[in-house]
Scaffold this active site. Structure first.
Site, PDB file in Angstrom:
ATOM      1  N   GLU A 165     -11.248   0.973  -3.804  1.00  0.00           N
ATOM      2  CA  GLU A 165     -10.627   1.434  -2.556  1.00  0.00           C
ATOM      3  C   GLU A 165      -9.386   2.251  -2.888  1.00  0.00           C
ATOM      4  O   GLU A 165      -9.123   2.581  -4.039  1.00  0.00           O
ATOM      5  CB  GLU A 165     -10.271   0.222  -1.683  1.00  0.00           C
ATOM      6  CG  GLU A 165      -9.359  -0.770  -2.376  1.00  0.00           C
ATOM      7  CD  GLU A 165      -9.135  -2.046  -1.585  1.00  0.00           C
ATOM      8  OE1 GLU A 165      -9.325  -2.054  -0.363  1.00  0.00           O
ATOM      9  OE2 GLU A 165      -8.765  -3.064  -2.218  1.00  0.00           O
ATOM     10  N   ASP A 171       0.815  -1.224   0.000  1.00  0.00           N
ATOM     11  CA  ASP A 171       0.000   0.000   0.000  1.00  0.00           C
ATOM     12  C   ASP A 171       0.846   1.271   0.000  1.00  0.00           C
ATOM     13  O   ASP A 171       0.646   2.167   0.825  1.00  0.00           O
ATOM     14  CB  ASP A 171      -0.941   0.024   1.208  1.00  0.00           C
ATOM     15  CG  ASP A 171      -1.709  -1.269   1.384  1.00  0.00           C
ATOM     16  OD1 ASP A 171      -2.024  -1.896   0.356  1.00  0.00           O
ATOM     17  OD2 ASP A 171      -1.990  -1.642   2.529  1.00  0.00           O
TER      18      ASP A 171
END
Length: 555
Positions: free
Chosen positions: A191, A17
């Site tokens: 997302e 991420d």
């Protein structure tokens, strides 16, 4: 950096991420740490190729306390930006991941430098995870996050879109209406939003398709902050869902940065799975994957950080510089005008001395490390105080470092006098409470000291312990414990003094320590670690001392 360019992954081992920003000539990447403490890793570079850990900012209870958090909970998808002379770090501390609900409070902290001091956290919201902060051209600030809908619907419908709300810096809170600005593509599971402003357009980058082999980076744009957002001509600007032979897999969850000379680079998560021999007896540990092709692949390092050179074309859209949507090589072209800036290679041996814990190592969940270890109790040693059982989600007395390549050896020297069968300590290969291999020094009922292999093979949610071999008697005094990993094969060994190394137990399945094992890559989000641990399930805090720790890559 090679003669041809930047070699991927740039952050090997569990570093998912990525969020990137540039401040002058310096680049910084923040990555998720999930249940590992301190929270968030921030790496620094001056050439986009060579990176060194600069900070783990969430290092006190006022910023992070994960005691009780489930495996693969904790810090999800931090966002690191720089504006107004400050670093702004937004992060999610996920308290629940199972079932219909996600308990995901989002917070903000700021600092003048990545080394700190970081301010006390500000609560933002808890409507969904993967929050990011957008600094608008007019100076206003906006928080974005995916919106979680707990109501039972079709696959992926819990991901109800990307929402945006203004953040009032003076009041330290979100203000005004909440706008759902983007509901994603047909791939769903939208997302990880990041918003950019360029040439009169607002560009919204998201991740879609989950965190496994269907993962993708989606791009959309609008002339208006609130939309509507039109989709990229190719929908996805980066994905390997249809490129099973690409050297990097599971590419997705990305952020972009512009160099000093105007070039654009994308950092993204990825993995390097190994192919494993199909065995019906292992099928129970391969859940949640789309087909047998992926059931044969396991990613022990979890999700790592890669980088790709991008280009803005005449149509105003961003594309992979090499063309297509899947990277075909581990090498991406290096930026122009940036001189190589390598860091010294880390030493194989870590020695323990009074002061801060060596930077390779982390522990689990607790903001009270003094209850689990000391670098002062015995000079020149790491003392670990035995706390409860492997997998305890409040106090797990283990210190470990990331596995960064498929082939390595790790060795330590332990001094440990177990009291009884409830006290055991040694060398741990860890993914989570239900996925680990442990070579432990124990005390048998007849008073003898022995080594046992204790493994958990993916039996969720209980993490049942199995014993890989009969106990092997060992002499008193210090012992050296070693693990050798060669892709899917893991072998423990030991020796006393300068004696010969002796293998113990069978060759074990190293791929148990992977995202795809256990409950599978849609629910496992971390990566393999190796380190030292001590346990006292009798509650006495009986300690073990470790003199050093070696981590060496193998050819």
């Amino acid at each position: 950096m090679t003669d041809n360019g930047i070699r991927n992954p740039i952050l090997p081992g569990f570093n998912p991420d990525p969020s990137i920003c540039r401040v002058g000539d310096d680049y910084y990447i923040a990555t998720s740490t999930f249940e590992w403490y301190p929270g968030v890793q921030i790496h620094h570079s001056r050439d986009l190729a060579n990176w060194q850990l600069a900070a783990r900012p969430l290092n006190r209870a006022g910023l992070l306390d994960m005691r009780g958090n489930c495996d693969s909970g904790g810090i999800w998808a931090p966002c690191l930006t720089h504006a107004d002379g400050l670093f702004w770090l937004v992060y999610t501390d996920v308290k629940r991941i199972s079932g219909s609900f996600k308990d995901a409070p989002n917070y903000l902290t700021t600092a003048p430098t990545v080394e700190g001091p970081w301010s006390d956290r500000v609560f933002l919201n808890a409507s969904g995870f993967d929050a990011s902060l957008f600094h608008a051209p007019d100076g206003r600030k906006y928080l974005l996050n995916m919106l979680w809908d707990h109501r039972q619907k079709g696959h992926g419908d819990q991901f109800a879109g990307i929402v945006l709300q203004e953040y009032d810096v003076a009041a330290q809170k979100l203000v005004g209406p909440i706008h759902n600005i983007f509901r994603g593509s047909e791939r769903k599971l939208t997302e990880a939003p990041h918003l950019y402003y360029r040439n009169g357009w607002y560009y919204l980058m998201t991740a879609e398709g989950g965190t496994g082999y269907e993962h993708a980076v989606t791009l959309a744009r609008s002339r208006d902050l609130l939309g509507p957002y039109e989709m990229h001509p190719n929908t996805h600007v980066l994905t390997t869902f249809d490129a099973p032979d690409a050297p990097l897999q599971r590419c997705g969850h990305a952020d972009i940065v512009e160099t000093q000379t105007g070039e654009t680079y994308m950092v993204h998560l990825c993995s390097r799975p190994v192919d494993v021999e199909w065995d019906e007896g292992k099928a129970a540990f391969r859940r949640g994957l789309p087909g047998e092709e992926n059931e044969r692949r396991r990613s022990q390092m979890g999700r790592e950080t890669g980088i790709q050179k991008m280009e803005w074309r005449d149509d105003g859209w961003l594309y992979l510089a090499e063309g297509g949507h899947a990277p075909t090589s581990l090498i991406t072209p290096a930026p122009k005008g940036l001189e190589p800036a390598p860091f010294d290679a880390p030493p194989v041996r870590t020695r323990f001395a009074s002061g801060p814990l060596p930077t390779d190592f982390q522990w689990l969940r607790s903001p009270e490390p003094e209850r689990m270890f000391s670098l002062d109790a015995r000079p020149g040693h790491l003392r670990i105080f035995g706390r409860m059982s492997p997998g305890n989600v409040f106090e797990n007395a283990m210190l470990a470092r990331r596995q960064t390549e498929h082939r390595f050896t790790a060795t330590t020297e332990i001094t440990f006098d177990p009291i009884d069968f409830q006290t055991f300590a040694g060398l741990m290969c860890w993914y989570n409470m239900a996925q680990h291999h442990f070579l432990a020094v124990c005390r048998e009922d007849d008073g003898s000291r022995a080594l046992r292999i204790m493994s958990a093979l993916g039996d969720f949610p209980f993490g049942k312990t199995v014993f890989g071999c009969d106990p092997e008697l060992v002499p008193d005094g210090p012992l050296e414990l070693r693990v050798s990993v060669d892709k899917a094969a893991l072998q423990f060994s030991w020796r006393s003094g300068e004696g010969a190394w002796r293998d113990i137990g069978p060759v074990l399945d190293a791929t148990i320590l992977s995202d795809e094992a256990g409950v599978g890559e849609g629910n496992n989000f971390t990566g393999a670690f190796v380190g030292m641990a001590a346990y006292d399930t009798g509650g006495r805090g009986h300690h073990a001392d470790f003199a050093w720790f070696d981590y060496a890559l193998r050819d």
